[in-house]
Design a protein around this motif. Sequence first.
Motif, short mmCIF file in Angstrom:
data_model
loop_
_atom_site.label_atom_id
_atom_site.label_comp_id
_atom_site.label_asym_id
_atom_site.label_seq_id
_atom_site.Cartn_x
_atom_site.Cartn_y
_atom_site.Cartn_z
N ARG A 8 0.81 -1.21 0.00
CA ARG A 8 0.00 0.00 0.00
C ARG A 8 0.85 1.27 0.00
N GLY A 9 1.96 1.20 0.66
CA GLY A 9 2.71 2.43 0.95
C GLY A 9 3.39 3.02 -0.27
N GLN A 41 6.86 11.54 8.77
CA GLN A 41 5.39 11.43 8.88
C GLN A 41 4.79 12.69 8.24
N TYR A 43 -2.87 13.57 6.38
CA TYR A 43 -4.00 12.83 6.98
C TYR A 43 -5.28 13.63 6.80
N ASP A 55 3.15 4.80 8.08
CA ASP A 55 2.65 6.18 8.21
C ASP A 55 1.25 6.36 7.62
N TRP A 56 0.63 5.31 7.09
CA TRP A 56 -0.75 5.47 6.55
C TRP A 56 -1.73 4.70 7.42
N ASP A 96 -1.03 -1.26 9.58
CA ASP A 96 -1.13 0.19 9.30
C ASP A 96 -0.72 0.94 10.56
N ASP A 139 -9.24 10.08 8.15
CA ASP A 139 -8.13 9.30 8.74
C ASP A 139 -8.10 9.46 10.26
#
Length: 279
Positions: free
Chosen positions: A16-17, A30, A35, A118-119, A133, A39
């Motif tokens: 994903r990242g 980060q 976000y 970071d997500w 995550d 989120d």
Amino acid sequence: MGQAPVVYGQSTRPPRGDYSRANADYTCPQDYAAYTAADHDTYRRLYERQRALLPGLASQAFIDALPSLGASDRIPRFEEVNERLYKATGWELVGVPGLIPEVPFFTLLANRKFPVTDWIRKPEEFEYIVEPDIFHDLFGHVPLLFNPVFADYVQRYGQGGLKAQGLGSCEMLSRLYWYTIEFGLIREAGQLRAYGAGILSSSGELAYSVQSPEPQRIPLQLERTMRTRYKIDTYQQTYFVIDSFEQLFEMTAADFAPIYERLRGLPEFAADEREAVAA
Ligand code: HBI
Ligand code: FE
């Protein structure tokens, strides 16, 4: 940065990242501004639900350390957590785009840097996500890094990982990680409790791991644990139990090279293979 790694051995989906943002050591800052309100709301809802499930199921050491994460109504800034964490045990959180190759991972742990994805999952993934995550990493892994003995164990695991890499024994060592740091159980004041991040960040597995009659629960024993394969997308059928974090730390003081040698030729246990109970 190049293509993301395949880790945990079995995952084959594209990650994903965004690994193009990562430095050579796979860390990335980060990006707090990235976000969305959704989120932050997902983090808040996950935190609220999980916190309500902890009493009587989660390790008391974890419950006591959880407030050290700080904000629970939004995604915390890593530097906010690091101010407290560094003072407590000399650890610091670093951002990563997701799962990273074993050597960079071990290197970060050996230097008391914990990689935090970071997500955060999408609202529709609220119930379950295979890949770790930010909620899994922050809520699941970080509180116990405030516990000095456990924090030393994680660093020692990283140091051991770099040695294992040189001996071609990462798979065996990753099982120790899996059945302790991710899915470990501990006996506290005679009661079974969860301390593994994979359990503590899961709404369903927390009660299952501590209360269900289905899985087997056996005392952590280095060689048995290192011979036990694991699956990444089902509840565990075998949990390994420790009596204290000191026991975990002392157990890993030994040099693992002779153990790897001994285990190399032995048959492995399937994730759900039951221990032959003495008749
Ligand atoms: N990468 N970001 C991240 N987080 C992990 O927990 C992780 C990893 N890479 C490899 C890995 N875990 C396991 O294979 C360890 O046993 C090495
Ligand atoms: Fe994890």
